[in-house]
Design a protein around this motif. Structure first.
Motif, PDB file in Angstrom:
ATOM      1  N   GLN A 174       0.829  -1.207   0.000  1.00  0.00           N
ATOM      2  CA  GLN A 174       0.000   0.000   0.000  1.00  0.00           C
ATOM      3  C   GLN A 174       0.864   1.257   0.000  1.00  0.00           C
ATOM      4  OE1 GLN A 174      -3.036   0.011   3.000  1.00  0.00           O
ATOM      5  NE2 GLN A 174      -3.953  -1.915   2.330  1.00  0.00           N
ATOM      6  N   LEU A 175       1.822   1.294  -0.897  1.00  0.00           N
ATOM      7  CA  LEU A 175       2.710   2.431  -1.057  1.00  0.00           C
ATOM      8  C   LEU A 175       2.708   2.875  -2.510  1.00  0.00           C
ATOM      9  CD1 LEU A 175       5.801   1.309   1.077  1.00  0.00           C
ATOM     10  CD2 LEU A 175       3.984   2.883   1.749  1.00  0.00           C
ATOM     11  N   ILE A 176       2.891   4.175  -2.713  1.00  0.00           N
ATOM     12  CA  ILE A 176       2.998   4.749  -4.043  1.00  0.00           C
ATOM     13  C   ILE A 176       4.135   5.762  -4.014  1.00  0.00           C
ATOM     14  CG2 ILE A 176       1.233   6.497  -3.529  1.00  0.00           C
ATOM     15  CD1 ILE A 176       0.431   6.345  -6.481  1.00  0.00           C
ATOM     16  N   SER A 177       4.966   5.745  -5.043  1.00  0.00           N
ATOM     17  CA  SER A 177       6.158   6.595  -5.105  1.00  0.00           C
ATOM     18  C   SER A 177       5.854   7.840  -5.924  1.00  0.00           C
ATOM     19  CB  SER A 177       7.335   5.839  -5.739  1.00  0.00           C
ATOM     20  OG  SER A 177       7.634   4.678  -4.986  1.00  0.00           O
ATOM     21  N   VAL A 178       6.240   8.999  -5.389  1.00  0.00           N
ATOM     22  CA  VAL A 178       6.058  10.284  -6.060  1.00  0.00           C
ATOM     23  C   VAL A 178       7.388  11.014  -6.078  1.00  0.00           C
ATOM     24  CG1 VAL A 178       3.633  10.444  -5.375  1.00  0.00           C
ATOM     25  CG2 VAL A 178       5.399  11.478  -3.937  1.00  0.00           C
ATOM     26  N   VAL A 197      12.617  10.941  -4.932  1.00  0.00           N
ATOM     27  CA  VAL A 197      11.524   9.975  -5.011  1.00  0.00           C
ATOM     28  C   VAL A 197      11.206   9.500  -3.591  1.00  0.00           C
ATOM     29  CG1 VAL A 197      10.758   7.783  -5.969  1.00  0.00           C
ATOM     30  CG2 VAL A 197      12.237   9.279  -7.312  1.00  0.00           C
ATOM     31  N   GLN A 198       9.950   9.589  -3.190  1.00  0.00           N
ATOM     32  CA  GLN A 198       9.528   9.232  -1.846  1.00  0.00           C
ATOM     33  C   GLN A 198       8.291   8.354  -1.919  1.00  0.00           C
ATOM     34  OE1 GLN A 198       8.751  12.560   0.727  1.00  0.00           O
ATOM     35  NE2 GLN A 198       8.027  11.298   2.433  1.00  0.00           N
ATOM     36  N   GLU A 199       8.264   7.334  -1.073  1.00  0.00           N
ATOM     37  CA  GLU A 199       7.116   6.442  -0.973  1.00  0.00           C
ATOM     38  C   GLU A 199       6.129   6.984   0.056  1.00  0.00           C
ATOM     39  OE1 GLU A 199       9.038   2.091  -2.109  1.00  0.00           O
ATOM     40  OE2 GLU A 199       8.711   2.637  -0.005  1.00  0.00           O
ATOM     41  N   LEU A 200       4.870   7.007  -0.328  1.00  0.00           N
ATOM     42  CA  LEU A 200       3.818   7.514   0.538  1.00  0.00           C
ATOM     43  C   LEU A 200       2.768   6.431   0.765  1.00  0.00           C
ATOM     44  CD1 LEU A 200       3.221  11.070  -0.988  1.00  0.00           C
ATOM     45  CD2 LEU A 200       4.661  10.456   0.954  1.00  0.00           C
ATOM     46  N   PRO A 201       2.289   6.280   1.988  1.00  0.00           N
ATOM     47  CA  PRO A 201       1.213   5.307   2.235  1.00  0.00           C
ATOM     48  C   PRO A 201      -0.113   5.830   1.705  1.00  0.00           C
ATOM     49  CG  PRO A 201       1.763   6.471   4.252  1.00  0.00           C
ATOM     50  CD  PRO A 201       2.747   6.930   3.229  1.00  0.00           C
ATOM     51  N   ALA A 202      -0.924   4.934   1.195  1.00  0.00           N
ATOM     52  CA  ALA A 202      -2.228   5.281   0.636  1.00  0.00           C
ATOM     53  C   ALA A 202      -3.273   4.311   1.156  1.00  0.00           C
ATOM     54  CB  ALA A 202      -2.198   5.285  -0.892  1.00  0.00           C
ATOM     55  N   SER A 203      -4.537   4.659   0.979  1.00  0.00           N
ATOM     56  CA  SER A 203      -5.632   3.835   1.463  1.00  0.00           C
ATOM     57  C   SER A 203      -5.877   2.654   0.526  1.00  0.00           C
ATOM     58  CB  SER A 203      -6.903   4.674   1.586  1.00  0.00           C
ATOM     59  OG  SER A 203      -7.287   5.160   0.312  1.00  0.00           O
ATOM     60  N   THR A 204      -6.585   1.657   1.051  1.00  0.00           N
ATOM     61  CA  THR A 204      -6.898   0.471   0.257  1.00  0.00           C
ATOM     62  C   THR A 204      -7.875   0.799  -0.860  1.00  0.00           C
ATOM     63  OG1 THR A 204      -6.591  -0.833   2.263  1.00  0.00           O
ATOM     64  CG2 THR A 204      -7.675  -1.918   0.420  1.00  0.00           C
ATOM     65  N   ASP A 205      -8.831   1.698  -0.603  1.00  0.00           N
ATOM     66  CA  ASP A 205      -9.804   2.063  -1.624  1.00  0.00           C
ATOM     67  C   ASP A 205      -9.139   2.713  -2.827  1.00  0.00           C
ATOM     68  OD1 ASP A 205     -11.686   1.121   0.109  1.00  0.00           O
ATOM     69  OD2 ASP A 205     -12.233   3.100   0.902  1.00  0.00           O
TER      70      ASP A 205
END
Length: 461
Positions: free
Chosen positions: A201-205, A213-221
């Motif tokens: 549940q991570l996305i890199s921006v 480049v940093q990984e950010l936690p995101a929701s399951t939806d």
């Protein structure tokens, strides 16, 4: 202008920063072309008139290129530029002329956008305390004061209405990622297909300022909507770990840009009838993170990508919607509360003591009706706790009646203990220790006697 842009590029400024500086310079050059003055001949008078033009004339009415003929601009409908835009324009032009003065380009002698020497005296940050942050003392002469605004978040009810009107799975995935990660609009659009990790549940921006480049936690939806978007597009989206994640819905497909997402969100706001902005989704996520007691403020700073912790502390300010809701709840509770049979509790006043009246003949206490003193003074104003006080005081010895002035009596019941239901002990007080002379004689005795006589005649005691 080309030399100035080369200098900005050599200093490591991003493409968006150079474009922003260019738009401010274009606005200044259009003003000079209208008054027929060369840029290297501009003086402080032209700079003053330009700042007044930004404030009075306002933004020009430029219709979209897809619409028809442009309408005639009306002076009454002109919207002035915001204070932040005018302040940014003044800073850019001051740095532009300072650059040309340093390299001796043109016949200029002074900067038309000088610093305000009256706002500071002596050296910049003189006598600075190392425990405090540096103040911005190098202020331009025509720089407006920018008010400090509280970040505007979207209420939950309004956000649900906006999310229900989103037309596609791609738009729902974008909004879900914005409100759960707190990333900026341009940062989320920089995500590559290889930068998505649904299992963790991570996305890199790519961060806006540093480019890291940093990984950010995101929701399951958000990942569910992303998968639905990928299934819906199918083979229309090119596959590759180094290719962009977000694409347009129109064919032929192209990488999604910031202006396309901004226009999509504006269309949804028009359908719902709200005025939320795309950047307000980031503020909403920041407020939700800051309100969570399990998430430290330093973690919120890392997720949002703030350089200073003071910037993150802005989200500790209570939201306007929450303050209004809590104020309404208190007002409704006070207005809609039914009056109870008990009298309201009164605060004790220092220097005044109310006494319960008891007779010197203790034997009469056993024959008195409940809730009354032996002399007939009703104890209903003090409740059951007062009745217990009279009974307990009568066992301690003969007590004086109010008509003779209290020589030895029981002080008033502590209203806090009586309301809490805790055990209350009688507190004895003698006439010698009482500092209030009015309770030990004078006009207090006759007044209490007359009050007791009226109460006895009314109750038939």
């Amino acid at each position: 202008m080309t030399d100035y842009f080369r200098d900005l590029q050599a200093a490591g400024r991003t493409e968006s920063t150079v474009r922003s500086y260019g738009m401010d310079l274009l606005r200044w050059f259009r003003f000079l072309w209208a008054i027929d003055v060369s840029w290297d001949r501009a003086t402080r008078l032209e700079a003053r008139d330009f700042c007044r033009w930004l404030l009075i004339n306002g933004q020009p009415d430029r219709p979209h290129w897809r619409s028809g003929q442009p309408s005639e601009p009306s002076p009454s409908s002109a919207k002035p530029y915001a204070a932040s835009v005018r302040a940014h324009n003044e800073t850019v032009l001051r740095c532009f002329y300072a650059f040309h003065l340093d390299i001796a380009t043109g016949p200029m002698l002074v900067n038309p956008f000088p610093l305000d020497r009256t706002r500071r005296s002596g050296r910049v940050n003189a006598h600075h305390n190392p425990m405090e942050p540096h103040r911005k003392e190098r202020t331009g002469l025509y720089r407006p004061r920018v008010p400090k605004r509280i970040p505007r978040s979207i209420p939950d009810e309004e956000f649900n209405e906006i999310f229900a009107k989103l037309p596609s799975h791609r738009d729902r995935a974008l909004v879900a990622f914005y409100v759960s990660t707190g990333a900026r609009a341009s940062e989320l659009l920089s995500t590559l297909q290889g930068g998505v990790a649904p299992g963790r549940q991570l996305i890199s921006v790519v961060r806006k300022g540093t480019g890291a480049v940093q990984e950010l936690p995101a929701s399951t939806d958000a990942f569910v909507w992303l998968r639905l978007y990928q299934v819906q597009m199918g083979d229309l989206i090119p596959r590759g770990r180094r290719l962009p994640l977000w694409w347009t819905l129109r064919r032929p497909v192209r990488p999604l840009t910031y202006h396309a997402v901004h226009r999509m969100f504006e269309r949804v706001n028009q359908l719902v009838g709200t005025s939320a902005t795309l950047h307000a989704l980031r503020h909403t996520a920041a407020f939700r993170m800051a309100e969570d007691p399990a998430l430290p403020l330093t973690d919120v700073q890392l997720v949002l990508g703030h350089a200073q912790l003071t910037t993150t502390q802005l989200y500790l300010t209570p939201r306007k919607e929450d303050v209004i809701r809590r104020s309404w709840s208190i007002t409704l509770n006070r207005v809609g509360r039914r009056p109870s049979g008990r009298r309201p509790l009164r605060r004790r006043v220092i220097g005044r003591r109310r006494w319960m009246c008891c007779s010197a003949r203790v034997s009469r206490d056993r024959h008195r009706p409940p809730g009354r003193c032996t002399c007939g003074l009703p104890a209903s104003s003090l409740g059951r706790a007062a009745d217990r006080e009279v009974s307990a005081a009568s066992r301690l010895g003969p007590l004086a009646c109010c008509r003779d002035g209290p020589r030895r009596g029981v002080a008033d019941v502590d209203r806090g203990d009586a309301a809490a239901g805790g055990p209350s002990q009688p507190r004895l007080s003698s006439a010698r220790s009482d500092v209030d002379a009015g309770l030990v004689g004078g006009a207090t005795g006759p007044d209490l006697a007359r009050a007791l006589a009226r109460e006895r005649r009314r109750c038939g005691w």
